[in-house]
Write an enzyme that holds these catalytic residues in place. Structure first.
Site, PDB file in Angstrom:
ATOM      1  N   CYS A 105       0.857  -1.183   0.000  1.00 60.38           N
ATOM      2  CA  CYS A 105       0.000   0.000   0.000  1.00 60.38           C
ATOM      3  C   CYS A 105       0.892   1.231   0.000  1.00 60.38           C
ATOM      4  CB  CYS A 105      -0.854   0.034   1.266  1.00 60.38           C
ATOM      5  SG  CYS A 105      -1.759  -1.491   1.547  1.00 60.38           S
ATOM      6  N   ARG A 124       1.091   1.910  -6.102  1.00 57.83           N
ATOM      7  CA  ARG A 124       1.201   0.875  -5.067  1.00 57.83           C
ATOM      8  C   ARG A 124      -0.155   0.238  -4.758  1.00 57.83           C
ATOM      9  NH1 ARG A 124       6.204   1.163  -2.203  1.00 57.83           N
ATOM     10  NH2 ARG A 124       5.265  -0.168  -0.637  1.00 57.83           N
ATOM     11  N   TRP A 163      -3.835  -1.520  -1.223  1.00 58.33           N
ATOM     12  CA  TRP A 163      -3.834  -2.729  -2.060  1.00 58.33           C
ATOM     13  C   TRP A 163      -4.179  -3.843  -1.089  1.00 58.33           C
ATOM     14  CZ3 TRP A 163      -3.553  -4.503  -6.920  1.00 58.33           C
ATOM     15  CH2 TRP A 163      -3.169  -5.826  -7.124  1.00 58.33           C
ATOM     16  N   ASN A 175       1.451  -0.453   5.987  1.00 58.82           N
ATOM     17  CA  ASN A 175       1.765  -1.213   4.775  1.00 58.82           C
ATOM     18  C   ASN A 175       2.479  -2.470   5.250  1.00 58.82           C
ATOM     19  OD1 ASN A 175       2.551  -2.045   2.190  1.00 58.82           O
ATOM     20  ND2 ASN A 175       4.441  -0.860   2.308  1.00 58.82           N
ATOM     21  N   GLY A 176       2.026  -3.647   4.797  1.00 64.43           N
ATOM     22  CA  GLY A 176       2.674  -4.888   5.226  1.00 64.43           C
ATOM     23  C   GLY A 176       1.645  -5.887   5.713  1.00 64.43           C
ATOM     24  N   GLU A 191       8.218 -21.018 -19.565  1.00 65.42           N
ATOM     25  CA  GLU A 191       8.101 -19.646 -19.074  1.00 65.42           C
ATOM     26  C   GLU A 191       9.215 -18.766 -19.645  1.00 65.42           C
ATOM     27  OE1 GLU A 191       5.821 -18.037 -17.747  1.00 65.42           O
ATOM     28  OE2 GLU A 191       6.740 -16.306 -16.783  1.00 65.42           O
ATOM     29  N   LYS A 234       8.467 -15.443 -21.854  1.00 63.09           N
ATOM     30  CA  LYS A 234       8.987 -14.111 -21.518  1.00 63.09           C
ATOM     31  C   LYS A 234       9.703 -13.515 -22.712  1.00 63.09           C
ATOM     32  CE  LYS A 234       7.237 -13.189 -18.675  1.00 63.09           C
ATOM     33  NZ  LYS A 234       6.352 -14.007 -17.879  1.00 63.09           N
ATOM     34  N   GLU A 278       7.208 -12.495 -25.549  1.00 69.25           N
ATOM     35  CA  GLU A 278       6.273 -11.383 -25.347  1.00 69.25           C
ATOM     36  C   GLU A 278       6.952 -10.030 -25.245  1.00 69.25           C
ATOM     37  OE1 GLU A 278       3.677 -11.578 -21.928  1.00 69.25           O
ATOM     38  OE2 GLU A 278       5.242 -12.387 -20.653  1.00 69.25           O
ATOM     39  N   HIS A 307      11.688 -36.010 -31.489  1.00 68.63           N
ATOM     40  CA  HIS A 307      10.464 -36.424 -32.185  1.00 68.63           C
ATOM     41  C   HIS A 307      10.006 -35.374 -33.204  1.00 68.63           C
ATOM     42  CE1 HIS A 307      10.195 -39.907 -29.635  1.00 68.63           C
ATOM     43  NE2 HIS A 307      10.346 -39.137 -28.579  1.00 68.63           N
ATOM     44  N   LYS A 336      -2.516  -6.429 -19.872  1.00 75.10           N
ATOM     45  CA  LYS A 336      -2.198  -7.029 -18.575  1.00 75.10           C
ATOM     46  C   LYS A 336      -3.290  -8.013 -18.147  1.00 75.10           C
ATOM     47  CE  LYS A 336       0.287  -7.514 -14.857  1.00 75.10           C
ATOM     48  NZ  LYS A 336       1.485  -8.366 -15.021  1.00 75.10           N
TER      49      LYS A 336
END
Ligand code: M6R
Length: 613
Positions: free
Chosen positions: A2, A27, A77, A103-104, A486, A490, A493, A509, A608
């Protein structure tokens, strides 16, 4: 994650706080609030109107009608408790004389709120933060000053926090404390500020100081005193900041993707926080399932897209190996069109950082139709999937702004590993001592990921050496296979280069026909189960002229001698290895994309969150 801000000695604290909150919006912004020191005590306004929350707060706060000098603000957040006005910060004690922004994550908040409620405190939110206000209230009722009461409260709470507290008893004073979550202080003539992040301070502070873990700050207009938790005064660490506002939002990193990759150690430790007992057991009470329901599970389906799907693939290995449950993993957009066999003894796990991806949401609805048990692993509290699922396990990566998933992908794998260990513990397929040993290894992951990030310049050199290549293969076996997928995703994209991810044993194969001198093969060659077989596959591509870059464990000369270049990583338990091994591949993709001059935060053709089929 946050945004928090505090000010004392301002000509107009409200305007200062609103400006600061806008600067901290990156944030999180599911709700916002401020508390001002007025002539009638603390005046608080909060709003939970999503992206317009700060604007709504400003409109409500303007009703006060006169300027005040001090206050605190927060843009949220959500991690504990859905985004709502009641859960928005600042939180007050019972008397309304103390206000707190945080925050946390306060790990032991459930225990503390039960205790406080039993003593007669009235807690009005679902957050982990509110206990702080009530603990300070108790301290001040026992005759302690605000600072003394904060100090006593810190002895009771466990977890990660950046806190700023005010009390109407000492209207010019802000008290702040830090453990892990960042906190900075700014001083200028007759004024002082506190914030979770530098952008909030940039406009007013002439000097900026960083609080360290375990420090407490007392802030008056133009004055900052920092002390240890034991009460010894310490010299605050001064920061030389010559960033623009945009640079400050990225904490000096060139883009959000770079910042978010570097946040991964913290994101992992936040995702682990409070989910393992000191006695070495996994605690997942928050999933809303009771243990008997989970014991009934006979089969698991994982449904997801993109990077979340790759995290799900890793979970298949962990769930089958540790919990001995059969697992099917499906690309969410295919799942409901293939007539999957589902019933009430099936656990369907949806994995989605946004919690909004339409393909995954629809796959979960299909499973709901067949009465399956639905669990979602997501980074967004109260997202559509979180609301529709029977249970939720949140990753705590904080907002991810770069389109390429990095910290959310790593924390998804962590959450899924926790789930696999929890089910193993419940089903008795692992001995308690085995779970405890694995927990120790999980706890070591943030440091291992940090080591990889510290090797960034070496990865950049490797990237630059292959910057003119257009065709890449990524290969791996066992859990190295999802890492290869992955790594390839990355690269595709953000750099728009051709990159294929393959299980290494499958090359012969068909795909090996594409290997020719100049092709780059990136092999995930850490010491997991099928390392020796992978080495044979590496020999096959080398024999056809490929240049091989291997991800290998520190000091593994045997692997290094068989390939052209190495991306070094620390060793860990093979089933946790993807969390570490994927990081150099993120860095490789990042530096190749930069070498080609691309905007990594906004890759072409991508969004996103994908809310279309
Ligand atoms: O929000 P989700 O995790 O459901 O999103 C799934 C994919 O769209 C996402 O992982 C996408 O592949 C990323 N851009 C990968 O970096």
């Amino acid at each position: 994650m946050c945004g928090i801000a505090g000010v004392t000695g301002a000509s107009d604290a409200l305007q200062y706080l609103i400006d600061s909150l806008f600067r901290l919006e990156y944030r999180g912004y599911d709700s916002a609030g401020i508390a001002l020191q007025t002539s009638d005590g603390i005046w608080r306004v909060r709003a939970a109107t999503g992206t317009t929350s700060i604007k709504s707060v400003k409109k409500l706060a303007d009703e006060l009608g006169y300027p005040v000098a001090a206050g605190i603000g927060h843009t949220r957040w959500a991690t504990h408790g859905r985004p709502s006005e009641d859960n928005a910060h600042p939180h007050l004690d019972c008397s309304g004389r103390i206000a707190v922004v945080h925050n946390g994550i306060i790990e032991n908040h459930v225990l503390l709120s039960d205790e406080l409620a039993a003593e007669g405190h009235e807690l009005t939110s679902e957050t982990d933060t509110e206990v702080v206000a009530h603990l300070i209230e108790d301290g001040m009722a026992d005759g302690l000053s605000l600072t003394g009461a904060v100090r006593r409260c810190l002895e009771r709470i466990r977890g990660h926090y950046a806190l700023v507290v005010i009390s109407s008893d000492e209207p010019e004073l802000l008290v702040a404390a830090r453990s892990v979550s960042p906190l900075v202080a700014g001083i200028s003539k007759g004024m002082a500020t506190l914030a979770s992040d530098i952008p909030a301070l940039l406009s007013h502070a002439t000097e900026i100081f960083a609080l360290e873990d375990g420090q407490l700050a007392e802030v008056w207009p133009g004055k900052l005193v920092v002390s240890s938790l034991a009460g010894d005064t310490v010299l605050p660490r001064s920061l030389q900041v010559n960033w623009t506002l945009e640079e400050a939002k990225r904490e000096g990193f060139e883009d959000y993707m770079a910042k978010e990759m570097h946040e991964q150690p913290r994101a992992i430790s936040d995702t682990l926080l409070g989910r393992m007992s000191p006695q070495g057991r996994i605690i997942l009470d928050e999933t809303r399932f009771d243990d008997d329901e989970l014991r009934e599970v006979e089969k698991v389906f994982v449904v997801a897209c993109g990077s979340s799907y790759h995290a799900g693939l890793v979970a298949k290995y962990a769930l089958e190996h540790w919990a001995r449950l059969p697992v099917e993993i499906d690309i969410a957009s295919e799942f409901r069109y293939r007539d999957p066999v589902l019933d009430s003894r099936t656990l369907v796990v949806g994995v989605s950082q946004s919690g909004e991806t339409l393909d995954t949401l629809m796959a979960m609805r299909e499973a709901a139709y067949w009465n399956s048990k639905l669990l979602v692993i997501t980074n967004v509290v109260d997202s559509s999937m979180a609301r529709e699922a029977h249970g939720v396990l949140y990753t705590r990566a904080g907002p991810e702004i770069g389109v390429a998933a990095t910290k959310t992908h790593l924390t998804q794998m962590i959450a899924l590993e926790l789930l696999a260990l929890y089910l193993a513990q419940l089903r008795g397929t692992l001995y308690p001592a085995e779970v405890a040993a694995l927990i120790e290894q999980l706890n070591a992951l943030p440091e291992k990921v940090q080591h990889v990030l510290e090797e960034e310049s070496a990865v950049k050199e490797v990237a630059l050496s292959v910057a003119s290549v257009r065709d890449f293969f990524f290969i791996g076996r066992h859990v190295g296979f999802p890492v290869a997928l992955e790594g390839a995703l990355k690269l595709k994209e953000i750099s728009y280069l051709r990159a294929e991810g393959y299980p290494a044993g499958e090359l012969k194969h068909g795909p090996i026909a594409l290997i020719e001198p100049g092709t780059v093969v990136v092999a995930v060659a850490t010491r997991t189960r099928l390392w020796d077989k992978l080495m044979a596959n590496i020999a096959e591509v080398k024999a056809r002229g490929a240049t091989v870059i291997a991800v290998a464990n520190y000091g593994d000369q045997e692997t290094a001698e068989a390939v052209d270049q190495v991306l070094w990583v620390p060793e860990t338990n093979p089933l946790f290895a993807p969390v570490v091994d994927v990081v150099p591949l993120q860095l490789l993709a990042y530096h190749l994309a930069k070498a080609h001059g691309h905007d990594v935060d906004h890759p072409r053709n991508l969004a996103k969150t994908v809310t279309v089929e």
